[in-house]
Design a protein around this motif. Structure first.
Motif, PDB file in Angstrom:
ATOM      1  N   ASP A   1       0.831  -1.204   0.000  1.00  0.00           N
ATOM      2  CA  ASP A   1       0.000   0.000   0.000  1.00  0.00           C
ATOM      3  C   ASP A   1       0.874   1.266   0.000  1.00  0.00           C
ATOM      4  OD1 ASP A   1      -2.899   1.015   0.537  1.00  0.00           O
ATOM      5  OD2 ASP A   1      -1.694   2.081   2.030  1.00  0.00           O
ATOM      6  N   THR A   2       1.928   1.239   0.809  1.00  0.00           N
ATOM      7  CA  THR A   2       2.874   2.362   0.860  1.00  0.00           C
ATOM      8  C   THR A   2       3.397   2.641  -0.544  1.00  0.00           C
ATOM      9  OG1 THR A   2       3.598   1.526   3.009  1.00  0.00           O
ATOM     10  CG2 THR A   2       4.971   3.217   1.984  1.00  0.00           C
ATOM     11  N   HIS A   3       3.814   1.577  -1.210  1.00  0.00           N
ATOM     12  CA  HIS A   3       4.400   1.724  -2.542  1.00  0.00           C
ATOM     13  C   HIS A   3       3.375   2.269  -3.544  1.00  0.00           C
ATOM     14  CE1 HIS A   3       6.351   0.916  -6.310  1.00  0.00           C
ATOM     15  NE2 HIS A   3       5.334   0.153  -6.665  1.00  0.00           N
ATOM     16  N   ILE A   4       2.202   1.659  -3.565  1.00  0.00           N
ATOM     17  CA  ILE A   4       1.170   2.072  -4.525  1.00  0.00           C
ATOM     18  C   ILE A   4       0.806   3.548  -4.323  1.00  0.00           C
ATOM     19  CG2 ILE A   4      -1.265   1.746  -5.182  1.00  0.00           C
ATOM     20  CD1 ILE A   4      -0.821  -1.278  -4.391  1.00  0.00           C
ATOM     21  N   ASN A   5       0.578   3.920  -3.052  1.00  0.00           N
ATOM     22  CA  ASN A   5       0.205   5.307  -2.762  1.00  0.00           C
ATOM     23  C   ASN A   5       1.333   6.274  -3.084  1.00  0.00           C
ATOM     24  OD1 ASN A   5      -2.342   4.650  -1.835  1.00  0.00           O
ATOM     25  ND2 ASN A   5      -1.643   4.381   0.278  1.00  0.00           N
ATOM     26  N   ASN A   6       2.563   5.872  -2.745  1.00  0.00           N
ATOM     27  CA  ASN A   6       3.673   6.795  -2.945  1.00  0.00           C
ATOM     28  C   ASN A   6       3.954   7.029  -4.423  1.00  0.00           C
ATOM     29  OD1 ASN A   6       5.840   8.462  -1.869  1.00  0.00           O
ATOM     30  ND2 ASN A   6       7.177   6.928  -2.802  1.00  0.00           N
ATOM     31  N   LEU A   7       3.849   5.971  -5.209  1.00  0.00           N
ATOM     32  CA  LEU A   7       4.063   6.117  -6.654  1.00  0.00           C
ATOM     33  C   LEU A   7       2.990   7.050  -7.235  1.00  0.00           C
ATOM     34  CD1 LEU A   7       5.541   5.344  -9.254  1.00  0.00           C
ATOM     35  CD2 LEU A   7       4.118   3.274  -9.366  1.00  0.00           C
TER      36      LEU A   7
ATOM     37  N   GLY B   1       8.262   2.928   3.818  1.00  0.00           N
ATOM     38  CA  GLY B   1       7.698   3.140   5.151  1.00  0.00           C
ATOM     39  C   GLY B   1       8.752   2.909   6.223  1.00  0.00           C
ATOM     40  N   SER B   2       8.316   2.866   7.485  1.00  0.00           N
ATOM     41  CA  SER B   2       9.235   2.713   8.622  1.00  0.00           C
ATOM     42  C   SER B   2       8.985   1.395   9.328  1.00  0.00           C
ATOM     43  CB  SER B   2       9.040   3.861   9.628  1.00  0.00           C
ATOM     44  OG  SER B   2       9.405   5.089   9.047  1.00  0.00           O
ATOM     45  N   VAL B   3      10.079   0.707   9.621  1.00  0.00           N
ATOM     46  CA  VAL B   3      10.013  -0.595  10.278  1.00  0.00           C
ATOM     47  C   VAL B   3      10.766  -0.489  11.608  1.00  0.00           C
ATOM     48  CG1 VAL B   3      10.620  -3.036  10.053  1.00  0.00           C
ATOM     49  CG2 VAL B   3      10.076  -1.696   7.993  1.00  0.00           C
ATOM     50  N   ILE B   4      10.087  -0.840  12.697  1.00  0.00           N
ATOM     51  CA  ILE B   4      10.779  -0.786  14.002  1.00  0.00           C
ATOM     52  C   ILE B   4      10.861  -2.191  14.583  1.00  0.00           C
ATOM     53  CG2 ILE B   4      10.919   0.306  16.269  1.00  0.00           C
ATOM     54  CD1 ILE B   4       9.043   2.476  15.298  1.00  0.00           C
ATOM     55  N   THR B   5      12.083  -2.585  14.922  1.00  0.00           N
ATOM     56  CA  THR B   5      12.311  -3.898  15.540  1.00  0.00           C
ATOM     57  C   THR B   5      13.062  -3.694  16.847  1.00  0.00           C
ATOM     58  OG1 THR B   5      14.326  -4.085  14.229  1.00  0.00           O
ATOM     59  CG2 THR B   5      12.378  -5.227  13.382  1.00  0.00           C
TER      60      THR B   5
END
Ligand code: ATP
Ligand code: ATP
Ligand code: MG
Ligand code: MG
Ligand code: MG
Ligand code: MG
Length: 271
Positions: free
Chosen positions: A150-156, A209-213
């Motif tokens: 979704d991040t990719h689709i929206n950002n493009l 997007g952001s990934v937190i581990t």
């Protein structure tokens, strides 16, 4: 304590336990952030400060709630994955959901001026929240793949939309009409030929997007009174205190692919 004659009304409260031993994903999403982002002059298509503020609020939530093993954020939303066996608030749904959404919102507001020093808050932002339970690792991975896709689709879409409006001087309606029905390859091509933008060189934060581990980084010495000192510090034992080493867990934020296997192989402790 003996109840009053009114106490029976408490029985109208329905218990809402979440199914045991299932993966819990809690997602918060900014309420009406289309308007909020305009009122606070967010840079379009991606306001870096706003994304960093979301990350700061998510980090604070993960500091506070240690059973969260992974978080993913994009735009005005953040998803938090709890370890399957969490007993947080006896798995009471509304207690968990309301407390975390409230905490996230407070952290967002408390950190506002750090990320927007010259933009006063015009009105109080709010977030909605939901909890979804997933039975197996497959659905959990597919959930996070869904959000990152979704991040990719929206950002493009948004990158091209705003290029058409800002550089191409189109009206928003014309830009939407131009984009209608185009497939991914055509959008890449338009970005490149009309605006000289190579999509893949845009900031990974915007694309992924952001990934937190959680990361175990260093052994810390824990004095029994609770004070912590890094192991590298020469350690004269304070009088009467015992030392013991303990792994220190810190939070790590990155902007990496979480759809493929690589991330999950590298972070096999998440699921
Ligand atoms: P709802 O209350 O239903 O969630 P919404 O207006 O928040 O409505 P969303 O689908 O959540 O709608 O979309 C959030 C909107 O907020 C985006 O479309 C975008 O306009 C804006 N937005 C959020 N974060 C940013 C950002 N970092 N930079 C620019 N705009 C942003
Ligand atoms: P939980 O998270 O389960 O709600 P809690 O500590 O908030 O736990 P409550 O039963 O909600 O427990 O009670 C709130 C407590 O907060 C009161 O017992 C009291 O100690 C304190 N408190 C709240 N408001 C005030 C106030 N106006 N003045 C003094 N103390 C207050
Ligand atoms: Mg929404
Ligand atoms: Mg929203
Ligand atoms: Mg949203
Ligand atoms: Mg209380």
């Amino acid at each position: 304590m003996a109840g009053s004659k009114y106490a029976y009304v408490k029985n109208f409260e329905i218990p809402d336990p979440l199914l045991p031993n299932t993966y819990m994903v809690l997602r918060v999403d900014g309420h009406g952030f289309h308007r909020f982002s305009e009122s606070h002059s967010f840079t379009k298509p991606n306001d870096q400060r706003a994304l960093e503020l979301m990350d700061a609020a998510a980090l604070a939530v993960m500091q506070e709630y240690r059973d969260i093993v992974l978080a993913f954020g994009e735009s005005d939303e953040y998803s938090f994955l709890f370890r399957r066996s969490t007993q947080l608030y006896n798995r009471r749904q509304s207690k968990i959901l309301s407390t975390l959404v409230s905490y996230f919102t407070s952290c967002y507001v408390m950190n506002w001026s750090k990320y927007f020093p010259s933009t006063p808050l015009e009105y109080p932002p709010s977030f909605d929240g939901r909890i979804v339970l997933y039975p197996t690792e497959k659905e959990v991975r597919d959930y996070f793949s869904w959000r990152q896709a979704d991040t990719h689709i929206n950002n493009l879409y948004n990158t091209l939309f705003w290029a058409l409006v800002q550089q191409g001087e189109m009206t928003p309606a014309d830009a939407h009409a131009t984009l209608k029905g185009t497939v991914s390859g055509q959008k890449h091509e338009m970005l490149h030929s009309r605006f000289g933008i190579n999509y893949n060189t845009l900031s990974a934060r915007f694309r992924k997007g952001s990934v937190i581990t959680r990361k175990t980084v260093i052994n810390f010495i824990v004095w029994i009174d609770g004070l912590e000192t890094p192991e590298s510090v020469p350690s004269d034992e304070p009088d009467g205190l015992k030392r013991k080493t303990k792994p220190k867990v810190t939070l790590e934020i990155s902007h990496v692919d979480i759809i493929g296997d690589e991330f999950w192989n590298k972070n096999s402790d998440i699921l």
